[in-house]
Write an enzyme that holds these catalytic residues in place. Structure first.
Site, PDB file in Angstrom:
ATOM      1  CB  SER A  46      -0.900  -0.011   1.328  1.00  0.00           C
ATOM      2  OG  SER A  46      -1.881   1.575   1.323  1.00  0.00           O
ATOM      3  CE1 TYR A  76      -3.334  -1.801   4.750  1.00  0.00           C
ATOM      4  CE2 TYR A  76      -3.306   0.374   4.788  1.00  0.00           C
ATOM      5  CZ  TYR A  76      -3.000  -1.238   4.438  1.00  0.00           C
ATOM      6  OH  TYR A  76      -3.996  -1.437   2.676  1.00  0.00           O
TER       7      TYR A  76
END
Length: 255
Positions: free
Chosen positions: A145, A158
């Site tokens: 990401s 995350y």
């Protein structure tokens, strides 16, 4: 000069979290490029739906209904499903996020995110690598990401796991390059997925995203799956240890 081969004919690919969003798009793009696909996800109904979509493209689909954190069971089931075939491409796509601010993160949230996003990806890569080493070829693609590269406002655990995935990509590429195993990652920005669905309904939040995205729009899933096909195919044979950010230019600005 010539155009390299982007086809995946007769190859066997594995996609974790392969029934929705990014995983589904990648699985279908692999099938369109000629690969058979093993889908791993929790929901049997969703697995059957995507399996039928793959078969409608003339390719075989195999389904494993299992939580990604049960990676030991998944390895056993993949062994049965592949039935002696080598695994040509493995995509670590399954992931989760809990958007807590740092001071609110609980130990349970920590364990869930770490086990799903990082621990399972490593041990499944280890398994895939052991198969690919025997044939001295293979492609591992990790879905990271932009949050693994740039700071985000919430979701610190995350972001930590996605950063770890980028570093894991580099280390595995270095260690396994001698076996002609390519290990790369893709770093998406905002695409319409189950993880972003609620956020993308907030007009103010979307506006904040677009202000930091030079292309001034949310990505389309097919624009991400093309990057996966490139990395999985012979066209990507000389790329390894890299993270390809498919982000509309977001990493120019930060968020």
């Amino acid at each position: 000069m010539y155009l390299p081969d982007f086809r995946l004919d007769e190859q066997l690919a594995v996609v974790t979290g392969g029934t929705k969003g990014i995983g589904r798009a990648i699985a279908l793009s692999f099938a369109q490029s000629g690969a058979d696909v093993i889908l791993i996800a929790r929901n049997q109904k969703h697995l059957e739906t995507v399996s039928k979509e793959i078969e409608s493209l003339g390719r075989r689909a195999y389904v494993i209904a299992e939580d990604i954190s049960n990676y030991k069971v998944i390895k056993e089931k993949v062994e049965t499903v592949r039935d002696g075939r080598t695994i040509d491409v493995w995509v670590n796509n399954a992931g989760m996020n809990i958007r807590s601010e740092a001071e609110d993160v609980t130990e349970d949230e920590w364990e869930q995110i770490i086990n799903t996003n990082m621990k399972s990806a490593f041990f499944l890569s280890q398994y895939a690598g052991s198969i690919m080493k025997k044939k001295k070829r293979g492609k591992i693609i990790n879905i990271s990401s932009v949050g693994g590269h740039m700071a985000l406002r919430t979701g610190v655990v995350y972001a930590m796991t996605k950063s770890a995935m980028i570093q894991m990509t580099k280390n595995l590429a270095l260690e396994w390059g001698k076996y002609q195993i390519n290990v790369n990652a893709i770093g998406p920005w905002y695409f319409p997925t189950s993880l972003t669905e609620e956020l993308l309904q907030d007009d103010d939040y979307v506006q904040a995203i677009l202000e930091r995205t030079p292309l001034k729009r949310i990505g389309k899933l097919e624009e991400l799956s093309g990057a996966a096909v490139f990395l999985a195919s012979d066209a990507g044979n000389y790329m390894t240890g890299q993270t390809l950010f498919v982000d509309g230019g977001m990493t120019i600005y930060g968020f």
